[in-house]
Design a protein around this motif. Structure first.
Motif, PDB file in Angstrom:
ATOM      1  N   MET A   1     -34.157  71.745  42.278  1.00  0.00           N
ATOM      2  CA  MET A   1     -34.224  70.802  43.383  1.00  0.00           C
ATOM      3  C   MET A   1     -32.837  70.240  43.698  1.00  0.00           C
ATOM      4  N   LEU A   2     -32.080  69.887  42.651  1.00  0.00           N
ATOM      5  CA  LEU A   2     -30.753  69.295  42.851  1.00  0.00           C
ATOM      6  C   LEU A   2     -29.800  70.286  43.509  1.00  0.00           C
ATOM      7  N   LEU A   3     -29.787  71.519  43.055  1.00  0.00           N
ATOM      8  CA  LEU A   3     -28.896  72.513  43.663  1.00  0.00           C
ATOM      9  C   LEU A   3     -29.269  72.768  45.121  1.00  0.00           C
ATOM     10  N   ALA A   4     -30.544  72.786  45.432  1.00  0.00           N
ATOM     11  CA  ALA A   4     -30.974  72.955  46.829  1.00  0.00           C
ATOM     12  C   ALA A   4     -30.509  71.768  47.667  1.00  0.00           C
ATOM     13  N   TYR A   5     -30.617  70.565  47.107  1.00  0.00           N
ATOM     14  CA  TYR A   5     -30.143  69.374  47.806  1.00  0.00           C
ATOM     15  C   TYR A   5     -28.642  69.468  48.082  1.00  0.00           C
ATOM     16  N   ILE A   6     -27.877  69.817  47.054  1.00  0.00           N
ATOM     17  CA  ILE A   6     -26.416  69.898  47.203  1.00  0.00           C
ATOM     18  C   ILE A   6     -26.042  70.941  48.249  1.00  0.00           C
ATOM     19  N   ASN A   7     -26.696  72.088  48.216  1.00  0.00           N
ATOM     20  CA  ASN A   7     -26.422  73.113  49.220  1.00  0.00           C
ATOM     21  C   ASN A   7     -26.770  72.626  50.615  1.00  0.00           C
ATOM     22  N   SER A   8     -27.819  71.852  50.751  1.00  0.00           N
ATOM     23  CA  SER A   8     -28.211  71.311  52.055  1.00  0.00           C
ATOM     24  C   SER A   8     -27.212  70.277  52.555  1.00  0.00           C
ATOM     25  N   VAL A   9     -26.907  69.290  51.713  1.00  0.00           N
ATOM     26  CA  VAL A   9     -26.038  68.191  52.143  1.00  0.00           C
ATOM     27  C   VAL A   9     -24.608  68.670  52.398  1.00  0.00           C
ATOM     28  N   SER A  10     -24.176  69.715  51.708  1.00  0.00           N
ATOM     29  CA  SER A  10     -22.802  70.198  51.892  1.00  0.00           C
ATOM     30  C   SER A  10     -22.573  70.784  53.278  1.00  0.00           C
ATOM     31  N   GLY A  11     -23.632  71.177  53.940  1.00  0.00           N
ATOM     32  CA  GLY A  11     -23.499  71.705  55.287  1.00  0.00           C
ATOM     33  C   GLY A  11     -23.676  70.670  56.382  1.00  0.00           C
ATOM     34  N   GLU A  12     -23.905  69.413  55.998  1.00  0.00           N
ATOM     35  CA  GLU A  12     -24.185  68.369  56.992  1.00  0.00           C
ATOM     36  C   GLU A  12     -22.969  67.551  57.392  1.00  0.00           C
ATOM     37  N   THR A  13     -21.890  67.601  56.610  1.00  0.00           N
ATOM     38  CA  THR A  13     -20.738  66.752  56.878  1.00  0.00           C
ATOM     39  C   THR A  13     -19.463  67.417  56.389  1.00  0.00           C
ATOM     40  N   ASP A  14     -18.359  67.055  56.995  1.00  0.00           N
ATOM     41  CA  ASP A  14     -17.046  67.518  56.546  1.00  0.00           C
ATOM     42  C   ASP A  14     -16.338  66.467  55.702  1.00  0.00           C
ATOM     43  N   ASN A  15     -17.053  65.439  55.278  1.00  0.00           N
ATOM     44  CA  ASN A  15     -16.455  64.371  54.471  1.00  0.00           C
ATOM     45  C   ASN A  15     -16.392  64.701  52.984  1.00  0.00           C
ATOM     46  N   LEU A  16     -17.047  65.762  52.556  1.00  0.00           N
ATOM     47  CA  LEU A  16     -17.068  66.132  51.146  1.00  0.00           C
ATOM     48  C   LEU A  16     -15.884  67.039  50.818  1.00  0.00           C
ATOM     49  N   ASN A  17     -15.584  67.169  49.526  1.00  0.00           N
ATOM     50  CA  ASN A  17     -14.486  68.055  49.143  1.00  0.00           C
ATOM     51  C   ASN A  17     -14.958  69.502  48.949  1.00  0.00           C
ATOM     52  N   PHE A  18     -16.160  69.814  49.407  1.00  0.00           N
ATOM     53  CA  PHE A  18     -16.673  71.176  49.434  1.00  0.00           C
ATOM     54  C   PHE A  18     -17.590  71.312  50.633  1.00  0.00           C
ATOM     55  N   GLY A  19     -17.626  72.524  51.187  1.00  0.00           N
ATOM     56  CA  GLY A  19     -18.460  72.788  52.341  1.00  0.00           C
ATOM     57  C   GLY A  19     -19.685  73.603  51.975  1.00  0.00           C
TER      58      GLY A  19
END
Length: 155
Positions: A1-19
């Protein structure tokens, strides 16, 4: 569940240090990372749920060296559909309260993209202070962004 969340949220913003698709940890690596945090006196990983849906995650880690184990940095994500609802503030308040009772943590640090005004305002509201700027800290699609360094001393 956590990895799916991270993969989802990483595509929602450019504010993170990973896309999107750049997180790069396998299930076993993430499990080991979380197990190490669970066993640490100076690290925590918080998950935020609303109606059994994972909407936020916050990780706070420190080095283990005696001279630096009292200070660490956090990263936080919130699903874009839940921005502006107070989720980030609730997660950060929990982190700050945990740090105060930890008996170890004396400083919380963060880096935020210089144009992320909403996040900067939240950090200031909660008591984080401006400590400096790191130029060209992040490159997104060929554009450089500075990183604002902020911190909070824990008494």
């Amino acid at each position: 569940m956590l990895l799916a969340y991270i993969n989802s949220v990483s595509g929602e913003t450019d504010n993170l240090n990973f896309g999107a698709g750049e997180f790069g940890l396998t299930f076993d690596e993430e499990r080991q990372y979380l197990d190490n945090i669970r066993r640490s006196e100076n690290a925590i990983y918080l998950l935020g749920f609303i109606d059994e849906v994972l909407v936020s995650a916050l990780s706070f880690t420190c080095e283990q060296r005696e001279r630096t184990k009292h200070t660490g940095e956090f990263g936080i994500t919130v699903l874009k559909s839940h921005w502006g609802l107070g989720v980030g503030e609730a997660m950060l308040t929990t982190l700050i309260e945990w740090a105060k009772i930890s008996g170890v943590i004396r400083k919380i640090n963060l880096t935020v993209r210089s144009d992320n005004d909403r996040a900067i305002q939240l950090y200031k509201k909660l008591g984080f202070q401006y400590e400096g700027k790191r130029t060209r800290d992040l490159s997104v699609n060929g554009t450089f962004y500075d990183g604002i360094l902020m911190g909070m001393e824990i008494n």
